[in-house]
Enzyme design. Structure first.
Site, short mmCIF file in Angstrom:
data_model
loop_
_atom_site.label_atom_id
_atom_site.label_comp_id
_atom_site.label_asym_id
_atom_site.label_seq_id
_atom_site.Cartn_x
_atom_site.Cartn_y
_atom_site.Cartn_z
N GLN A 266 -9.45 0.82 0.29
CA GLN A 266 -9.83 1.48 1.54
C GLN A 266 -10.30 2.89 1.25
OE1 GLN A 266 -6.11 0.78 3.71
NE2 GLN A 266 -7.16 -0.71 5.01
N ASP B 262 -5.69 2.50 -1.32
CA ASP B 262 -6.39 3.36 -0.36
C ASP B 262 -6.71 4.68 -1.07
OD1 ASP B 262 -6.98 5.28 1.70
OD2 ASP B 262 -6.11 3.90 3.15
N GLU C 97 0.82 -1.20 0.00
CA GLU C 97 0.00 0.00 0.00
C GLU C 97 0.86 1.26 0.00
OE1 GLU C 97 -3.43 2.13 2.78
OE2 GLU C 97 -1.91 0.85 3.71
N GLU D 94 -11.35 2.63 6.58
CA GLU D 94 -10.23 3.00 7.45
C GLU D 94 -10.30 4.50 7.74
OE1 GLU D 94 -5.64 1.57 7.81
OE2 GLU D 94 -6.12 2.79 6.07
#
Length: 260
Positions: free
Chosen positions: A202, A176, A141, A238
């Protein structure tokens, strides 16, 4: 319809960690993720997960001393033995939860340092090959430097190129959207370009990292994009709630109970 996973490290913090599983299920979530389970036994985590009827979407491999600022080992040449041990530590938790993807953290290192790049490639390959017999994907990530100054993996293009170059079947991108918007913007086009290698997504609002409603990003539009692109994986929530977690779930109610 996206399949959302509540992040229990950030959400439902009104409860003790092991009680957050039931709280997430009661709120309509069918899956969860969290940063780290290692303060509890694999048996305790697995019991709460299965009792609540939830699916474990993701968690991170051990990062080292988090409180002291360590954020993983993968890009640190001198920490390869620690990286190997972190995988051995995670396996019992993976078995207890049935998780199918683990996040390998890169650590604090200079991406311009050839030794760090070589260490990261070595660690990513070793981790993916180690976890393949367990049926587990490794996800990497990119993280923005505002949240984690000095983090090695801070560019989506670098992550994409590494995944495409290594060609390891169980190596995927953790996309993300919050980090992508801060690092690069142009989220929709990057989703189109990178969807074939994405293993987990995310979300959070930008810039506050709170509920995915308002601020810079139109998440209703982005959720439609994910559907259009045929994404059937998990979307991890998140984010840090503005107040009580349940009070901030208005954005989620149309999707409650969805399963991929």
């Amino acid at each position: 319809m996206p399949h959302f996973a509540a992040n229990l490290s950030m959400m439902f913090t009104e409860h003790a960690f092991l009680d957050r599983f039931d709280a997430a299920a009661d709120a309509g979530f069918t899956a969860i993720e969290f940063l780290f389970p290692y303060d509890h036994t694999p048996e305790a985590v697995g019991l709460r997960l299965h009792r609540s009827g939830l699916t474990q979407a993701l968690f991170n491999l051990p990062p080292g001393n988090w409180e002291a600022g360590e954020k993983g080992f993968a890009a640190l040449p001198e920490k390869f033995a620690d990286l190997q041990q972190s995988l051995r530590t995670a396996v019992p938790y993976a078995a207890a939860t049935g998780v199918k993807r683990l996040h390998l953290m890169a650590g604090i290192a200079d991406r311009a340092d050839p030794a760090a790049v070589a260490a990261f490639r070595k660690s990513v390959r070793w981790a993916a090959e180690f976890l393949a017999p367990h049926g587990i994907d490794v996800v990497i990530e990119p993280i923005n430097p505002r949240d984690v100054p000095g983090y090695f993996l801070n560019h989506f293009g670098f992550a994409r190129d590494l995944i495409l170059d290594l060609q390891i079947p169980n190596l995927k991108l953790q996309f993300d959207i919050y980090h992508c918007q801060i690092l690069h913007g142009d989220v929709t086009m990057r989703l189109h370009q990178m969807m074939p290698i994405i293993g987990h997504i995310q979300i959070a609002s930008v810039p506050s990292r709170q509920e995915p409603s308002g601020e810079e990003l139109n998440y209703a539009f982005l959720f439609d994009v994910l559907d259009h692109l045929g994404y059937t994986g998990f979307v991890g929530c998140e984010y840090r709630p503005r107040g009580n977690t349940v009070d901030g779930l208005g954005w989620f109610r149309p999707y409650a109970g969805a399963r991929s």
